[in-house]
Motif scaffolding. Structure first.
Motif, PDB file in Angstrom:
ATOM      1  N   HIS A 388      57.962 128.696  -0.486  1.00 55.44           N
ATOM      2  CA  HIS A 388      57.658 129.708  -0.834  1.00 55.44           C
ATOM      3  C   HIS A 388      58.608 130.366  -1.250  1.00 55.44           C
ATOM      4  O   HIS A 388      58.524 131.412  -2.421  1.00 55.44           O
ATOM      5  CB  HIS A 388      57.210 130.451   0.441  1.00 55.44           C
ATOM      6  CG  HIS A 388      59.028 130.796   1.506  1.00 55.44           C
ATOM      7  ND1 HIS A 388      59.681 130.060   2.487  1.00 55.44           N
ATOM      8  CD2 HIS A 388      60.313 131.726   1.010  1.00 55.44           C
ATOM      9  CE1 HIS A 388      60.505 130.554   2.329  1.00 55.44           C
ATOM     10  NE2 HIS A 388      60.794 131.561   1.665  1.00 55.44           N
ATOM     11  N   PRO A 391      58.646 129.967  -7.934  1.00 59.09           N
ATOM     12  CA  PRO A 391      57.617 130.249  -8.401  1.00 59.09           C
ATOM     13  C   PRO A 391      56.542 130.382  -8.822  1.00 59.09           C
ATOM     14  O   PRO A 391      55.803 128.665  -8.300  1.00 59.09           O
ATOM     15  CB  PRO A 391      58.407 130.165 -10.049  1.00 59.09           C
ATOM     16  CG  PRO A 391      58.953 129.315 -10.158  1.00 59.09           C
ATOM     17  CD  PRO A 391      59.381 128.575  -8.698  1.00 59.09           C
ATOM     18  N   THR A 392      55.750 131.564  -9.369  1.00 59.17           N
ATOM     19  CA  THR A 392      55.012 131.137  -9.159  1.00 59.17           C
ATOM     20  C   THR A 392      53.809 129.785  -9.904  1.00 59.17           C
ATOM     21  O   THR A 392      52.938 129.054  -9.689  1.00 59.17           O
ATOM     22  CB  THR A 392      53.580 132.011  -9.888  1.00 59.17           C
ATOM     23  OG1 THR A 392      53.808 133.238  -9.240  1.00 59.17           O
ATOM     24  CG2 THR A 392      52.325 132.399  -9.972  1.00 59.17           C
ATOM     25  N   ASP A 393      53.834 129.394 -10.882  1.00 63.86           N
ATOM     26  CA  ASP A 393      53.676 128.133 -11.757  1.00 63.86           C
ATOM     27  C   ASP A 393      53.764 126.523 -11.076  1.00 63.86           C
ATOM     28  O   ASP A 393      53.175 125.785 -10.469  1.00 63.86           O
ATOM     29  CB  ASP A 393      54.121 127.916 -13.006  1.00 63.86           C
ATOM     30  CG  ASP A 393      55.748 128.078 -13.848  1.00 63.86           C
ATOM     31  OD1 ASP A 393      56.552 128.327 -12.147  1.00 63.86           O
ATOM     32  OD2 ASP A 393      55.924 128.433 -14.270  1.00 63.86           O
ATOM     33  N   GLU A 396      51.918 126.815  -8.051  1.00 67.00           N
ATOM     34  CA  GLU A 396      50.434 126.167  -8.315  1.00 67.00           C
ATOM     35  C   GLU A 396      50.766 124.449  -8.522  1.00 67.00           C
ATOM     36  O   GLU A 396      49.356 123.801  -8.632  1.00 67.00           O
ATOM     37  CB  GLU A 396      49.884 126.732  -9.842  1.00 67.00           C
ATOM     38  CG  GLU A 396      49.744 127.877  -9.576  1.00 67.00           C
ATOM     39  CD  GLU A 396      49.357 128.701 -10.705  1.00 67.00           C
ATOM     40  OE1 GLU A 396      48.926 129.765 -11.291  1.00 67.00           O
ATOM     41  OE2 GLU A 396      50.198 128.424 -12.254  1.00 67.00           O
ATOM     42  N   ASP A 439      60.484 136.231 -11.782  1.00 64.90           N
ATOM     43  CA  ASP A 439      60.510 135.149 -10.169  1.00 64.90           C
ATOM     44  C   ASP A 439      60.700 134.127 -10.160  1.00 64.90           C
ATOM     45  O   ASP A 439      60.520 133.456  -9.385  1.00 64.90           O
ATOM     46  CB  ASP A 439      58.926 134.999 -10.405  1.00 64.90           C
ATOM     47  CG  ASP A 439      57.762 134.248 -11.084  1.00 64.90           C
ATOM     48  OD1 ASP A 439      59.001 133.926 -12.534  1.00 64.90           O
ATOM     49  OD2 ASP A 439      57.048 134.291 -11.423  1.00 64.90           O
TER      50      ASP A 439
END
Length: 441
Positions: A388, A391-393, A396, A439
């Motif tokens: 968790h 970061p977002t990328d 994904e 992030d």
């Protein structure tokens, strides 16, 4: 004159599977150059070490300025050869040179070895051979992690020829007991196997195109010339003793030369590699004709002028006599071999050893590297244990390939050194930062 004969297949783009069209302004390989230049991964190289930390005070090369000079030198050598042989394409060589270090993590060699050792440890007992390697990370970035302007496709969409030229070790990692060399150095991750097969267009050998050979030589020459220049300026490499002006040789020169050669001999012995001391003495004497130095660097304008002149002469010494050996009916790409006089390659290797002897293996840098490895290793462990934190990328990408350790390694490898230090302080509780931080923290 035989042209390089770049085919539509060479110019085809990864992922989009279409030829890179010449739009009247840029050729296909010039598109490659520009896409690398505008990538976030290229910009991040400004915050990554060449030898010392990118935050060090002084005019030291970073991984970005090193790559810029490799690209400039590679293009110039290609231009000269193209006039004589019809190839290789200068823009293609420039693109490969720009991309060659884009996979390097923060803290250079120390960061790379820390990522590899930690991944190997975390993989232990799971039968997983793959790990971290800067060259393999380059292909991973160019074909998967980086983003361009096309929705629904990953990577920079570089031409097949560019990706091939940027792949320094065109194989996956081998087991140590099968092939120790290919266990230590490789250029393809298992996750990128399909992309690599596309790049090689059915080739199942380990041959590298002539553009990669030029990239590799430009990298070696730039390392040997500009890194030595950096640490002569800093007073760490005693060039005036090792390469004195004619007639200035004396006891200090003899002692310093023997000390340096003792270091190289011991290092080669530990690696199980032979060392011809008499040849090394001869090579150093020959190199002194291009690098003769009268005195330590004093910071005066005349010192800068003299050093710049000697660096230019040294680069000319390493690149003037290069040639292509072209044979058979194959096109130049895989039908030519870059020929560099053997004594020039030996001289280049000796100059690179100067950086190791007088800089990298100094206790001051060794203690820094211990800390760098600790930062990188702990960041990898913490991120792997707690996905968790990604970061977002990277989160994904984890959904796409399902490998938490690869996602964690991609995250840590993408950080600049400033980001890595800040993130380590935050996760360790030493410095908590702010909730408004990006992030990547």
């Amino acid at each position: 004159m035989r042209p390089a004969d770049y085919t539509d297949e060479d110019l085809e783009q990864h992922s989009l599977r279409r030829r890179v069209a010449d739009d009247g302004q840029r050729s296909g390989f010039e598109h490659d150059v520009d896409r690398i230049l505008y990538s976030t991964q290229w910009r991040a190289l400004a915050g990554k070490s060449q030898v010392v930390a990118s935050s060090e005070l002084g005019a030291y090369h970073t991984r970005l300025t090193h790559s810029m000079k490799v690209a400039q030198l590679g293009r110039r050598m290609a231009e000269r050869l193209e006039r004589r042989y019809g190839g290789p394409n200068p823009a293609l060589v420039e693109a490969a040179c720009m991309a060659h270090d884009i996979g390097h993590p923060p803290f250079g060699h120390a960061g790379e070895t820390a990522l590899r050792a930690t991944m190997d440890e975390l993989h232990a007992g799971h039968g997983v051979l793959d790990s971290f390697e800067g060259n393999a990370q380059t292909l991973h970035i160019l074909t998967f992690l980086a983003a361009h302007k096309y929705p629904g496709h990953r990577g920079l969409h570089l031409s097949r020829a560019c990706l091939d030229a940027a792949t320094k070790y065109p194989w996956e990692r081998a087991p140590r007991d099968v092939d120790p060399a290919r266990h230590a150095k490789w250029g393809v991750y298992a996750v990128d196997r399909e992309a690599f097969r596309w790049v090689r267009a059915g080739r199942d050998d380990d041959a590298v195109p002539v553009e990669e050979q030029l990239m590799d030589w430009a990298d070696d020459v730039t390392y040997a010339c500009h890194d030595v220049e950096d640490f002569y300026r800093a007073g760490l490499i005693p060039l005036a003793a090792l390469f004195p002006t004619p007639g200035a040789a004396g006891g200090d020169t003899e002692r310093e030369t023997q000390r340096f050669l003792d270091y190289v001999a011991a290092k080669r012995h530990r690696a199980g590699v032979g060392f011809d001391r008499d040849e090394a003495v001869h090579i150093l004497a020959d190199t002194a004709k291009a690098l003769s130095i009268a005195k330590p660097f004093g910071g005066r304008h005349e010192d800068d002028v003299a050093l710049n002149a000697r660096t230019a002469k040294l680069i000319d010494h390493f690149t003037r006599d290069i040639d292509l050996q072209v044979g058979g009916a194959a096109a130049i790409r895989f039908g030519a071999r870059l020929v560099v006089p053997a004594e020039r390659r030996t001289a280049c290797e000796l100059l690179k050893e100067l950086v190791w002897c007088y800089v990298i293996d100094r206790p001051a840098l060794a203690t820094q590297q211990h800390g760098k490895r600790r930062i990188v290793s702990q960041l990898l462990r913490w991120t792997h244990e707690s996905p968790h934190l990604l970061p977002t990328d990277r989160a994904e990408e984890l959904d796409l390939h399902g490998d938490p350790l690869r996602a964690a390694a991609d995250h840590v490898a993408s950080l600049t050194e400033g980001q890595a230090v800040a993130l380590h302080r935050r996760l360790s509780g030493v410095g908590l930062g702010s909730v408004s931080d990006g992030d990547w923290l």
